[in-house]
Scaffold this active site. Structure first.
Site, PDB file in Angstrom:
ATOM      1  N   HIS A  90       0.839  -1.207   0.000  1.00 29.76           N
ATOM      2  CA  HIS A  90       0.000   0.000   0.000  1.00 29.76           C
ATOM      3  C   HIS A  90       0.874   1.257   0.000  1.00 29.76           C
ATOM      4  O   HIS A  90       0.638   2.194  -0.750  1.00 29.76           O
ATOM      5  CB  HIS A  90      -0.879   0.063   1.254  1.00 29.76           C
ATOM      6  CG  HIS A  90      -1.934  -0.994   1.355  1.00 29.76           C
ATOM      7  ND1 HIS A  90      -2.121  -1.747   2.496  1.00 29.76           N
ATOM      8  CD2 HIS A  90      -2.871  -1.415   0.484  1.00 29.76           C
ATOM      9  CE1 HIS A  90      -3.133  -2.570   2.317  1.00 29.76           C
ATOM     10  NE2 HIS A  90      -3.611  -2.405   1.100  1.00 29.76           N
TER      11      HIS A  90
ATOM     12  N   LYS B  76     -15.761  -7.347   3.841  1.00 38.68           N
ATOM     13  CA  LYS B  76     -14.912  -8.308   4.533  1.00 38.68           C
ATOM     14  C   LYS B  76     -15.330  -8.389   6.001  1.00 38.68           C
ATOM     15  O   LYS B  76     -15.257  -7.413   6.722  1.00 38.68           O
ATOM     16  CB  LYS B  76     -13.448  -7.859   4.439  1.00 38.68           C
ATOM     17  CG  LYS B  76     -12.957  -7.753   3.008  1.00 38.68           C
ATOM     18  CD  LYS B  76     -11.578  -7.142   2.942  1.00 38.68           C
ATOM     19  CE  LYS B  76     -11.121  -6.980   1.492  1.00 38.68           C
ATOM     20  NZ  LYS B  76      -9.801  -6.365   1.366  1.00 38.68           N
TER      21      LYS B  76
ATOM     22  N   ARG C  16      -1.650  -6.265  -8.722  1.00 34.79           N
ATOM     23  CA  ARG C  16      -0.620  -7.219  -8.302  1.00 34.79           C
ATOM     24  C   ARG C  16      -0.430  -8.329  -9.314  1.00 34.79           C
ATOM     25  O   ARG C  16       0.667  -8.680  -9.676  1.00 34.79           O
ATOM     26  CB  ARG C  16      -0.996  -7.842  -6.953  1.00 34.79           C
ATOM     27  CG  ARG C  16      -0.771  -6.914  -5.802  1.00 34.79           C
ATOM     28  CD  ARG C  16      -1.460  -7.384  -4.561  1.00 34.79           C
ATOM     29  NE  ARG C  16      -2.881  -7.156  -4.656  1.00 34.79           N
ATOM     30  CZ  ARG C  16      -3.685  -7.060  -3.618  1.00 34.79           C
ATOM     31  NH1 ARG C  16      -3.223  -7.244  -2.405  1.00 34.79           N
ATOM     32  NH2 ARG C  16      -4.960  -6.814  -3.780  1.00 34.79           N
TER      33      ARG C  16
ATOM     34  N   SER D 181      -3.196  -7.671   2.522  1.00 32.43           N
ATOM     35  CA  SER D 181      -3.491  -7.534   3.956  1.00 32.43           C
ATOM     36  C   SER D 181      -4.029  -8.844   4.516  1.00 32.43           C
ATOM     37  O   SER D 181      -3.693  -9.226   5.637  1.00 32.43           O
ATOM     38  CB  SER D 181      -4.527  -6.439   4.190  1.00 32.43           C
ATOM     39  OG  SER D 181      -4.014  -5.196   3.843  1.00 32.43           O
TER      40      SER D 181
END
Ligand code: ADP
Length: 168
Positions: free
Chosen positions: A23, A47, A97, A134
C-alpha cells in the site's frame, strides 16, 4: 490561460487492515503524480473478518504515511464515486498485483466510469510486493509468522503484540 488553479486529486481506496508496504508503495507513487491523494478507508467493508478497528487502522496509516505532505486519510461508506465527487477527486488509483486482480478491477473501473466519469489509473505493483495482501499478512501473523519487511515496523510491532502467545 484563465489563472485558475486546477488541483488534481486522486483517491486510493481500500480496507487497509492493516496497511502493508505494498500500500505504502502505491500511495507514495500516487503522491508523486497527483497534487493531493486521499487514502479512502472503506468503513463498511464486505470483509467480515476484520482484524483492526477503524480508529486503529487510521492511526497505523497516519504513521506509515507521515512523510507524505500531500496525502490525507478519510473514511467512506457507500459508493466510492459519490465520495470522490464530494471531495473533488477526479481520479482513482489502484495497484495491480497479478492477473487475478485484473478482472474485478477492470469491471469496477468501468462501472465507476459509467456512473460518474471518474477514471481509474492502475499502477503495477513493485515486484517485491506482488505477493502481498493484507489478508495474507493477517493470516500469517495470526499463526506467529514473521511479516517484518512486509509491513511498516510499527505495524509489525502491533501484530507481534497482538498475537504474542496466542497462536491459534
Ligand atoms: P488487500 O487487497 O491487500 O486486502 P486493500 O483492500 O486494503 O488490501 O487494498 C487496497 C488497494 O491497495 C488494492 O485495491 C490494491 O489496489 C492495492 N494494493 C494492496 N496490496 C498491494 C500490493 N502488494 N501491491 C500493490 N497494490 C496493492
Amino acid at each position: 490561460m484563465t489563472g485558475e488553479t486546477c488541483v488534481a486529486t486522486a483517491l486510493c481506496p481500500g480496507s487497509f487492515d492493516p496497511v502493508t508496504l505494498g500500500h505504502v508503495d502505491i500511495i507514495e507513487r500516487s503522491a508523486r503524480h497527483f497534487d493531493e491523494v486521499i487514502v479512502a478507508v472503506i468503513s463498511n467493508p464486505q470483509k467480515t473478518q476484520s482484524l483492526f478497528g477503524l480508529e486503529e487502522r487510521q492511526e497505523l496509516l497516519e504513521k506509515a504515511l507521515s512523510h507524505l505532505g500531500n496525502v490525507r486519510i478519510e473514511f467512506f461508506k457507500g459508493l466510492l464515486v459519490e465520495f470522490a465527487k464530494e471531495h473533488g477527486a477526479d481520479s482513482i488509483v489502484k495497484g495491480l498485483r497479478a492477473v487475478s486482480d485484473f478482472d474485478y478491477e477492470l469491471q469496477m473501473a468501468q462501472m465507476n466510469q459509467r456512473l460518474s466519469g471518474i477514471d481509474t489509473f492502475f499502477l503495477s505493483t513493485s515486484p517485491r510486493y506482488s505477493f502481498l495482501s493484507s489478508s495474507l499478512v493477517r493470516e500469517v501473523a495470526r499463526f506467529g509468522g514473521d511479516v517484518s519487511g512486509m509491513v511498516p515496523r510499527h505495524v509489525n510491532d502491533r501484530l507481534v503484540e497482538m498475537f504474542r502467545g496466542k497462536e491459534a
